[in-house]
Write an enzyme that holds these catalytic residues in place. Sequence first.
Site, PDB file in Angstrom:
ATOM      1  N   ASP A  73      43.142  40.876  45.507  1.00 34.78           N
ATOM      2  CA  ASP A  73      43.330  40.631  46.810  1.00 34.78           C
ATOM      3  C   ASP A  73      44.718  39.970  47.218  1.00 34.78           C
ATOM      4  OD1 ASP A  73      42.279  40.920  49.506  1.00 34.78           O
ATOM      5  OD2 ASP A  73      42.701  38.824  49.579  1.00 34.78           O
ATOM      6  N   GLY A 161      52.920  48.941  51.150  1.00 33.61           N
ATOM      7  CA  GLY A 161      52.459  47.685  51.938  1.00 33.61           C
ATOM      8  C   GLY A 161      53.989  46.724  52.673  1.00 33.61           C
ATOM      9  N   ARG A 189      51.518  41.012  41.037  1.00 32.62           N
ATOM     10  CA  ARG A 189      50.382  41.680  40.444  1.00 32.62           C
ATOM     11  C   ARG A 189      50.528  41.600  38.994  1.00 32.62           C
ATOM     12  NH1 ARG A 189      50.071  45.470  43.842  1.00 32.62           N
ATOM     13  NH2 ARG A 189      48.753  44.454  45.368  1.00 32.62           N
TER      14      ARG A 189
END
Length: 200
Positions: A73, A161, A189
């Site tokens: 997330d 995104g 990430r």
Amino acid sequence: MLKKKITKILVGTNNTGKLKEIRDLLPKNLEIYSASDFKIKSPIENGKTFEENSLIKARHFSKKSKMICLSDDSGLEIDILDGAPGIHSARWGGKRGDFNKAMNKVFKELNKKQKDWKTKKIRGRFVCALTIFGPNLKTINSVGKIEGYISSSIKGKNGFGYDPIFIPKGKKLTFGEMKPNQKYKIDHRFKAFKKIKKFL
């Protein structure tokens, strides 16, 4: 002991951009499956933090597939907007997940907050919470962050995104302008992955 266990993993997302990035970070010897291989719909994310939502997804996809699952997330926090869009990052894109719409919403909110925001350094960060959840496995989680600034316009076509409006600290290009291998070496990430790599 864990090393022998995790030979195949389900990446718990229906977001193709995210799936590609996670697949590129995972060890090449892993058998990787996606939520679409099992036609599993995404759960309702009603957690209050990235960590909670990551766990909700990992648990949901793992139980539906009976596999070990890795879920992420992540989102963009902007200080002057009190941390928004934050955990609602994807929702700002509406039902279709239109990130052009989401990025323009960021600009609109910044305009409301400070008319001359484009002449200032607007601080923000990308946050990524990863969770590995599976049968007979202790839940593993990690969080990675990268600090940076909001670009005054949408720049670049790479990534996904909010990448085209985020300039990492110390760089001049947005994530959207960087080549994927440049971005992968420094982003949120990657930082979260470094912490859980030993389990894969």
